[in-house]
Design an enzyme around this catalytic site. Structure first.
Site, PDB file in Angstrom:
ATOM      1  N   HIS A   1       0.820  -1.211   0.000  1.00  0.00           N
ATOM      2  CA  HIS A   1       0.000   0.000   0.000  1.00  0.00           C
ATOM      3  C   HIS A   1       0.859   1.270   0.000  1.00  0.00           C
ATOM      4  O   HIS A   1       2.045   1.243   0.361  1.00  0.00           O
ATOM      5  CB  HIS A   1      -0.910   0.009   1.232  1.00  0.00           C
TER       6      HIS A   1
ATOM      7  N   GLU B   1      -1.940  -7.151   7.422  1.00  0.00           N
ATOM      8  CA  GLU B   1      -0.647  -7.094   8.101  1.00  0.00           C
ATOM      9  C   GLU B   1      -0.709  -7.936   9.369  1.00  0.00           C
ATOM     10  O   GLU B   1      -1.795  -8.233   9.887  1.00  0.00           O
ATOM     11  CB  GLU B   1      -0.322  -5.630   8.439  1.00  0.00           C
TER      12      GLU B   1
END
Length: 209
Positions: free
Chosen positions: A10, A83
């Site tokens: 990202h 994550e």
């Protein structure tokens, strides 16, 4: 048939710029991160691919949505692409974490694959979830190219997994925001093709000078 994965980290977030540990907590993309996501979209607009997947955390979702605005693909979320959960360390800088939770932070920094951060998870647990997801996508899209927007920890673990680097080995490679890495999936195995490509960010980085 092989499946070609374009795996993307990202764009930069506000907490990335401040050095805060994010885990499953979130912060919005920074102004720089928004430009990075748009640069990814511009590059992918000229690439033929079958599907666009992402983590369900906001920073990955926003990056994927900006890509989709240029490519027209629906964004498909999967929490297995998240994550690593960092539990009580989330939201802290490394200095704050070392001061408030010295023993936990020391174990976390040592990089042991099976250390579970209180309230979070281990590196091996997160890698298992991510590989399970990617294997499913590889089988679902056999012979095609797909794009997946995920996180630095996931990419780092997959890099080590593919190259047989022990999880506890100090990291000697970068995982840059909005970087582009390619893996092929064939015969139930991943092969690294390219790592950490950021050529699409050249124009975006000029905006920051």
């Amino acid at each position: 048939m092989k499946t070609e994965f374009i795996l993307i980290r990202h764009g930069e977030t506000e907490w990335n710029s401040l050095g805060r540990l994010q885990g499953h907590l979130d912060s919005p993309l920074s102004a720089k991160g928004l430009r990075q996501a748009d640069a990814l979209g511009a590059r992918l607009a000229s690439v033929s691919f079958h599907a666009l997947y992402c983590s369900d955390l906001g920073r990955a979702l926003e990056t994927a949505r900006r890509i989709a605005a240029r490519t027209g693909h629906p964004v498909r979320q999967d929490p297995r692409l998240r994550e690593r959960g960092l539990g009580l360390l989330e939201g802290l800088t490394r200095e704050e974490a070392s001061q408030r939770h010295p023993e936990v932070f020391a174990e976390y920094s040592a990089g042991g694959p099976d250390f579970v951060v209180p309230g979070g998870e281990s590196t091996s647990q997160r890698l298992r979830h991510a590989v399970e997801c990617l294997e499913e996508l590889g089988a679902r899209h056999a012979g095609a190219r797909i794009v997946v927007v995920t996180h630095g920890g996931v990419l780092s673990s997959l890099f080590r997994h593919c190259l047989g680097i022990p999880s506890g080995t100090p990291r000697a490679f970068s995982v840059l925001n909005a970087s582009w890495s390619q893996f092929d999936y064939h015969a139930r195995a991943f092969r690294l093709v390219t790592w950490g490509d950021v050529n699409h960010l050249r124009d975006a980085s000029r905006d920051d000078t």
